[in-house]
Design a protein around this motif. Structure first.
Motif, PDB file in Angstrom:
ATOM      1  N   UNK A 139      54.344  36.660 -94.340  1.00 10.07           N
ATOM      2  CA  UNK A 139      53.856  35.771 -93.285  1.00 10.07           C
ATOM      3  C   UNK A 139      52.340  35.638 -93.418  1.00 10.07           C
ATOM      4  N   UNK A 140      51.823  34.436 -93.246  1.00  9.07           N
ATOM      5  CA  UNK A 140      50.380  34.216 -93.347  1.00  9.07           C
ATOM      6  C   UNK A 140      49.817  33.801 -91.993  1.00  9.07           C
ATOM      7  N   UNK A 141      48.589  34.217 -91.729  1.00 11.13           N
ATOM      8  CA  UNK A 141      47.888  33.755 -90.533  1.00 11.13           C
ATOM      9  C   UNK A 141      46.417  33.607 -90.862  1.00 11.13           C
ATOM     10  N   UNK A 142      45.722  32.823 -90.050  1.00  8.43           N
ATOM     11  CA  UNK A 142      44.294  32.646 -90.252  1.00  8.43           C
ATOM     12  C   UNK A 142      43.666  32.054 -89.016  1.00  8.43           C
ATOM     13  N   UNK A 146      39.990  30.017 -91.512  1.00 11.04           N
ATOM     14  CA  UNK A 146      41.185  30.661 -92.052  1.00 11.04           C
ATOM     15  C   UNK A 146      42.447  29.909 -91.696  1.00 11.04           C
ATOM     16  N   UNK A 147      42.458  29.243 -90.536  1.00 10.11           N
ATOM     17  CA  UNK A 147      43.595  28.399 -90.181  1.00 10.11           C
ATOM     18  C   UNK A 147      43.723  27.216 -91.115  1.00 10.11           C
ATOM     19  N   UNK A 178      42.786  26.201 -85.978  1.00 14.00           N
ATOM     20  CA  UNK A 178      42.564  25.732 -87.341  1.00 14.00           C
ATOM     21  C   UNK A 178      41.797  24.434 -87.425  1.00 14.00           C
ATOM     22  N   UNK A 179      41.177  24.211 -88.590  1.00 17.95           N
ATOM     23  CA  UNK A 179      40.418  22.999 -88.893  1.00 17.95           C
ATOM     24  C   UNK A 179      41.165  22.248 -89.991  1.00 17.95           C
ATOM     25  N   UNK A 180      41.917  21.251 -89.593  1.00 19.93           N
ATOM     26  CA  UNK A 180      42.817  20.579 -90.527  1.00 19.93           C
ATOM     27  C   UNK A 180      42.293  19.223 -90.991  1.00 19.93           C
ATOM     28  N   UNK A 181      41.313  18.684 -90.281  1.00 17.10           N
ATOM     29  CA  UNK A 181      40.620  17.459 -90.694  1.00 17.10           C
ATOM     30  C   UNK A 181      39.153  17.831 -90.880  1.00 17.10           C
ATOM     31  N   UNK A 182      38.806  18.205 -92.102  1.00 14.75           N
ATOM     32  CA  UNK A 182      37.462  18.696 -92.390  1.00 14.75           C
ATOM     33  C   UNK A 182      36.425  17.580 -92.298  1.00 14.75           C
TER      34      UNK A 182
END
Length: 287
Positions: A139-142, A146-147, A178-182
């Motif tokens: 399992x991964x997390x951030x 990191x997200x 998380x930052x999904x749209x940089x």
């Protein structure tokens, strides 16, 4: 590039949390105390960069699930060692933990960090037998940056990294704030060290990528975070939600951008419970 004052304010985490230095100091104190009492494999080299190392905190039980955490810091600050205290609650449930470090901007480009994190995850998959965890339950997390890297891993074709074809090596995933749209960061001071233009920022944004690894995914944000962080998770949820219905969106009450990730260390939090439940672990305290 011109700074957009609205975006600058929305993504200025330290400005929104005046006590941030005290919080980081507490994280350091908790992590140092944790490392002194726990068996560990520290600074295992997975790549060529000076920070391309990872830590593994194994349980005593062979074949345990593995939780992998990726720290934040806008890809330009922080270190894996500051987050190690997050491992304790997982270890108490019989889950091994790994913390992946990575090089930072501006010493390397963001695209290099993306490649490093992919190499780090592949290293963990290949070395499962050596360190006694179950490669079928990773399992991964951030958190924050990191997200973003968690989502990047979900867009990866793993054949190029020596993994078998037609498998999804990621069992489940948690992206916190998380930052999904940089591209949202290009016109902020955060970009001073990232050095991105809009074209490259979009190319490195999971929001505009295809999700290759289909697994349960939780997008979590603290309710006291800026609207920008909520929109980041909401937009990814909308973009990816049709993939087998395995996505969930969670808002954690009473938490800002830094306090929300600490809920991974709280065995009573819905964030922690979601993670261990996905791995098939009973969330009641182990005897």
């Amino acid at each position: 590039m011109t700074i957009d004052p609205i975006l600058e304010d929305l993504y200025n985490v330290r400005g929104a949390i005046p006590e941030f230095a005290d919080i980081f100091a507490l994280w350091d104190k908790r992590s140092n105390a944790f490392r002194e009492k726990i068996n560990s494999h520290l600074d295992l080299i997975y790549g060529t960069g000076p920070r391309a190392k990872l830590d593994i905190y194994p349980t005593r039980e062979k074949g345990a699930a593995l939780h992998v955490f990726i720290h934040g810091g806008y890809w330009q600050a922080m270190d894996k060692s500051q987050s190690n205290f997050l491992a304790e609650a997982f270890l108490d449930k019989g889950i091994s933990v790994a913390m992946i470090g990575y090089d930072l901007c501006p010493d390397v480009a963001l695209r290099d960090i993306v490649e490093e994190i992919r190499q780090g995850f592949a290293w963990l998959w290949h070395h499962a037998d050596e360190y006694g965890y179950d490669r079928d339950r990773i399992q991964i997390s951030g958190h924050s940056a990191g997200g973003h890297l968690v989502a990047i891993l979900l867009t990866t074709d793993w054949v190029a990294y020596g993994l078998p074809k037609d498998i999804s090596p990621i069992h489940s995933a948690i992206a916190i704030s998380g930052l999904f749209d940089v591209s949202q960061l290009v016109q902020t001071s955060i970009n001073n060290k990232l050095g991105l233009d809009f074209e490259e920022a979009i190319a490195l944004s999971p929001l505009f990528m295809v999700r290759e690894n289909i697994c349960p995914l939780l997008l979590a944000v603290g309710d006291d975070e800026s609207s920008a962080f909520h929109e980041q998770s909401d937009n990814l949820h909308e973009k990816w939600q049709d993939e087998a219905g395995l996505m969930e969106r969670m808002t954690l009450s009473g938490h800002h951008h830094l306090s929300v990730v600490v809920e991974l260390a709280n065995p009573n939090s819905p964030l922690f419970k979601w993670g261990v439940n996905q791995l098939g672990i009973n969330t009641k305290k182990r005897l």
